[in-house]
Design an enzyme around this catalytic site. Structure first.
Site, PDB file in Angstrom:
ATOM      1  N   CYS A 169       0.843  -1.347   0.018  1.00 37.36           N
ATOM      2  CA  CYS A 169       0.053   0.008   0.004  1.00 37.36           C
ATOM      3  C   CYS A 169       0.858   1.234   0.010  1.00 37.36           C
ATOM      4  O   CYS A 169       0.682   2.067  -0.858  1.00 37.36           O
ATOM      5  CB  CYS A 169      -0.859  -0.120   1.070  1.00 37.36           C
ATOM      6  SG  CYS A 169      -1.837   1.550   1.348  1.00 37.36           S
ATOM      7  N   CYS A 185      -1.280   1.590  -3.009  1.00 39.36           N
ATOM      8  CA  CYS A 185      -2.340   2.838  -2.965  1.00 39.36           C
ATOM      9  C   CYS A 185      -1.845   3.997  -2.808  1.00 39.36           C
ATOM     10  O   CYS A 185      -2.301   5.019  -3.469  1.00 39.36           O
ATOM     11  CB  CYS A 185      -2.828   2.464  -1.564  1.00 39.36           C
ATOM     12  SG  CYS A 185      -3.615   0.744  -1.215  1.00 39.36           S
ATOM     13  N   LYS A 213       0.311   5.413  -6.051  1.00 39.24           N
ATOM     14  CA  LYS A 213      -0.886   5.393  -7.144  1.00 39.24           C
ATOM     15  C   LYS A 213      -1.864   6.596  -7.057  1.00 39.24           C
ATOM     16  O   LYS A 213      -2.026   7.329  -8.074  1.00 39.24           O
ATOM     17  CB  LYS A 213      -1.527   4.049  -7.193  1.00 39.24           C
ATOM     18  CG  LYS A 213      -2.760   3.771  -8.297  1.00 39.24           C
ATOM     19  CD  LYS A 213      -3.680   2.647  -8.142  1.00 39.24           C
ATOM     20  CE  LYS A 213      -4.444   3.041  -6.428  1.00 39.24           C
ATOM     21  NZ  LYS A 213      -4.974   1.577  -6.410  1.00 39.24           N
ATOM     22  N   TYR A 262      -8.940  -3.709 -11.830  1.00 39.93           N
ATOM     23  CA  TYR A 262      -8.912  -2.317 -11.306  1.00 39.93           C
ATOM     24  C   TYR A 262      -7.414  -1.520 -11.423  1.00 39.93           C
ATOM     25  O   TYR A 262      -7.293  -0.469 -11.945  1.00 39.93           O
ATOM     26  CB  TYR A 262      -9.340  -2.227  -9.777  1.00 39.93           C
ATOM     27  CG  TYR A 262      -8.636  -2.864  -8.685  1.00 39.93           C
ATOM     28  CD1 TYR A 262      -7.428  -1.811  -8.057  1.00 39.93           C
ATOM     29  CD2 TYR A 262      -8.488  -4.145  -8.381  1.00 39.93           C
ATOM     30  CE1 TYR A 262      -6.735  -2.341  -7.108  1.00 39.93           C
ATOM     31  CE2 TYR A 262      -7.666  -4.692  -7.471  1.00 39.93           C
ATOM     32  CZ  TYR A 262      -6.634  -3.814  -6.686  1.00 39.93           C
ATOM     33  OH  TYR A 262      -5.906  -4.152  -5.691  1.00 39.93           O
ATOM     34  N   GLU A 319      -6.903   1.697 -13.505  1.00 38.76           N
ATOM     35  CA  GLU A 319      -6.225   2.798 -12.783  1.00 38.76           C
ATOM     36  C   GLU A 319      -5.178   3.369 -13.487  1.00 38.76           C
ATOM     37  O   GLU A 319      -4.873   4.446 -13.869  1.00 38.76           O
ATOM     38  CB  GLU A 319      -6.086   2.598 -11.203  1.00 38.76           C
ATOM     39  CG  GLU A 319      -7.512   2.170 -10.648  1.00 38.76           C
ATOM     40  CD  GLU A 319      -7.018   1.950  -9.147  1.00 38.76           C
ATOM     41  OE1 GLU A 319      -7.922   2.204  -8.391  1.00 38.76           O
ATOM     42  OE2 GLU A 319      -6.086   1.481  -8.937  1.00 38.76           O
ATOM     43  N   HIS A 372     -28.074  20.307  -1.353  1.00 38.79           N
ATOM     44  CA  HIS A 372     -28.018  20.734  -2.803  1.00 38.79           C
ATOM     45  C   HIS A 372     -27.242  22.227  -2.999  1.00 38.79           C
ATOM     46  O   HIS A 372     -27.304  22.916  -2.126  1.00 38.79           O
ATOM     47  CB  HIS A 372     -29.818  21.157  -3.248  1.00 38.79           C
ATOM     48  CG  HIS A 372     -29.803  21.572  -4.481  1.00 38.79           C
ATOM     49  ND1 HIS A 372     -29.778  21.162  -5.749  1.00 38.79           N
ATOM     50  CD2 HIS A 372     -30.146  23.264  -4.871  1.00 38.79           C
ATOM     51  CE1 HIS A 372     -30.177  21.582  -6.656  1.00 38.79           C
ATOM     52  NE2 HIS A 372     -30.392  23.103  -6.231  1.00 38.79           N
ATOM     53  N   GLU A 406     -26.830  14.229  -3.905  1.00 42.99           N
ATOM     54  CA  GLU A 406     -28.129  14.339  -3.453  1.00 42.99           C
ATOM     55  C   GLU A 406     -29.116  13.340  -4.230  1.00 42.99           C
ATOM     56  O   GLU A 406     -30.095  13.098  -3.797  1.00 42.99           O
ATOM     57  CB  GLU A 406     -28.709  15.816  -3.434  1.00 42.99           C
ATOM     58  CG  GLU A 406     -28.893  16.102  -5.093  1.00 42.99           C
ATOM     59  CD  GLU A 406     -29.144  17.650  -5.315  1.00 42.99           C
ATOM     60  OE1 GLU A 406     -30.343  17.877  -4.920  1.00 42.99           O
ATOM     61  OE2 GLU A 406     -28.309  18.546  -5.843  1.00 42.99           O
TER      62      GLU A 406
END
Length: 492
Positions: free
Chosen positions: A46, A51, A54, A181, A185, A475, A480
């Site tokens: 990681c 992670c 990256k 992934y 990525e 909003h 939302e």
């Protein structure tokens, strides 16, 4: 205090996020005498090669569109070239800093560390690379995983994800093999940094296992960004392009996905360096018969648990088909004194999961409170552009289990619509018809990773669609929509 029959109460093999957390909690919170061995850099996949670097590359690649978009909002910015060398210097400096943080955390918790490889001699003995042995009442294996290359001649010409952070320079063209992934990525990252990216994936659609509608939008967005994505396609042959030139086998023309005249000249010029063991442009043939030359090939075809030559099976630890360590719900192996956590067990290969497994292990073994690991309803994010955030069941998995209602909307968000861009986002809820519980939430949007963390709390708490509806919308925001979709898009 340590058991007088052993050097330590706990010996941890692996200095990644899971192993470090387990060691720190056992020593710092439960007073155990703990040692940890790491053969590479502290922080593991990681922090050092996953992670963190990256995500920093994701940030860097995201600036490529800022100038054009800013003009639509009244700003006159100047576009400059991306400086890979400057970025990489800052990146490595940050990784060095984080590694020191991990080392200090261990030292401050009283954990003794050994910067070398370790393997198991027996159920209570660890042998270090220098030949010394250490004994422990409990041994925890947290060695993680590693990227794998396909079984293909000349596969060593390609790089894997571990290598990409150390490139001396960015390639002009890159072929990425894979559709998971990691592949997606890095395709988005490298395209954002100005690299011509081609991606081959043998399956019908990228991101297998994720919600079909969500991954379809990601694929569409990737193609719109200029990524040459080929599904149903794989690599069948590769070699140094210079060798094919010397062998009298031309790489073809642009029309046949071959090298241009300039590329051919570059290949001949690079032949001497390639012979000396330095890789040069790579010729690739695909399953659809196409041939093309790329500056670089990245294999993102999966990761295997790092259990090779650790002595695990010799002492009775059971391994699965891919070398993963088989454990029970308390992370205990077939050898009672040996435990394993993180990617080496191939359960849910995410850093936060490894950390939670490490904490559960420490609570079980040293806290006197048997704590099974909860692997249900784990939110996760894929840092493509746009990002995908997901928690719970996909529409496909949910409808195989029970009747469901699908609430889904896709639209142009305010910021990009104002700038005249075609980018779309997706917000999706999968709801049980019978219980009204939200079984899954899927978001494809900028910052979807941030959004899914909050949605994950609600899904984990098993809130109903009506409880979502009772929450007032913020909003104007993209998110939302998660609380304003009143009628189902479809039922299944």
């Amino acid at each position: 205090m340590a058991d007088t029959d052993f050097d330590y109460d706990l010996f941890v093999i692996g200095g990644g996020s899971g192993g470090v957390r387990a060691a720190r909690v056992a020593a710092g919170e439960h007073g155990a005498k703990v040692a940890l061995a790491e053969e590479d850099r502290y922080g593991g996949t990681c922090v050092i090669r996953g992670c963190v670097p990256k995500k920093l590359m994701v940030f860097a690649s995201g600036y490529s569109d800022v100038v054009d978009e800013a003009k639509c909002f009244g700003w006159d910015l100047k576009q400059g070239p991306f400086d890979w060398h400057d970025f990489r210097y800052r990146l490595m400096k940050e990784l060095d800093r984080l590694e020191q943080v991990y080392r200090k955390l261990l030292a401050n918790s009283g954990v003794e560390t050994f910067d070398q490889r370790a393997r198991l001699r027996d159920a209570h003995t660890v042998e270090l690379a220098d030949g010394t042995t250490k004994t422990a009442k409990h041994i925890l294996v947290a060695t993680g995983g590693h990227p794998v290359r396909p079984d293909l001649p000349n596969a060593d010409l390609g790089i894997v994800s571990d290598d990409i952070f150390h490139l001396e320079k960015l390639p002009k063209s890159l072929l990425i093999i894979g559709g998971g992934y990691i592949a997606c990525e890095f395709a988005c990252i490298m395209r954002g940094l100005g690299v011509e990216v081609t991606q081959y994936y043998r399956g019908a659609q990228i991101l297998r296992g994720f919600d079909e509608e969500a991954r379809g939008l990601v694929a569409e967005s990737m193609r719109d960004s200029g990524i040459d994505l080929h599904t149903g396609t794989n690599i069948v042959e590769m070699s140094l392009a210079s060798e094919r030139e010397e062998g009298g086998q031309p790489t073809g023309s642009d029309a046949t996905m071959g090298a241009s005249a300039q590329q051919a000249a570059d290949l001949r010029e690079s032949a001497e360096g390639a012979k000396a063991g330095q890789s040069g442009p790579i010729w690739v043939k695909s399953t659809n018969g196409g041939e093309k030359v790329f500056d670089m090939v990245l294999f993102a075809t999966g990761r295997d648990p790092s259990t090779h030559d650790m002595g695990l099976e010799d002492i009775g630890v059971k391994l699965g088909r891919r070398g993963e360590i088989e454990v029970d719900e308390y992370s205990q192996t077939a050898v009672p004194s040996v435990y394993a956590i993180g990617d080496v067990t191939d359960r849910v290969n995410l850093t936060p999961v490894a950390i939670r497994e490490g904490m559960a292990f420490a609570e079980t073994v040293f806290g006197g409170n048997p704590t099974p690991v909860d692997h249900e309803l784990i939110p996760s994010a894929i840092f493509t552009q746009p990002e995908m955030g997901t928690v719970g069941l996909s529409e496909e998995d949910a409808r195989d289990r029970e009747p469901v209602e699908i609430y889904c909307t896709s639209f142009k968000p305010m910021q990009t619509a104002f700038a005249g861009k075609a980018d779309r986002v997706l917000m999706k809820l999968v709801v049980s018809k019978e219980t009204r519980v939200v079984l899954g939430c899927h978001i494809v949007a900028p910052h979807a990773g941030e959004l899914i963390q909050m949605a994950g709390i609600a899904v984990k708490a098993k809130l109903t669609k009506e409880q979502f509806d009772a929450t007032c919308a913020v909003h104007p925001t993209m998110s939302e929509e998660l609380v304003t979709m009143r009628k189902p898009t479809r039922t299944a």
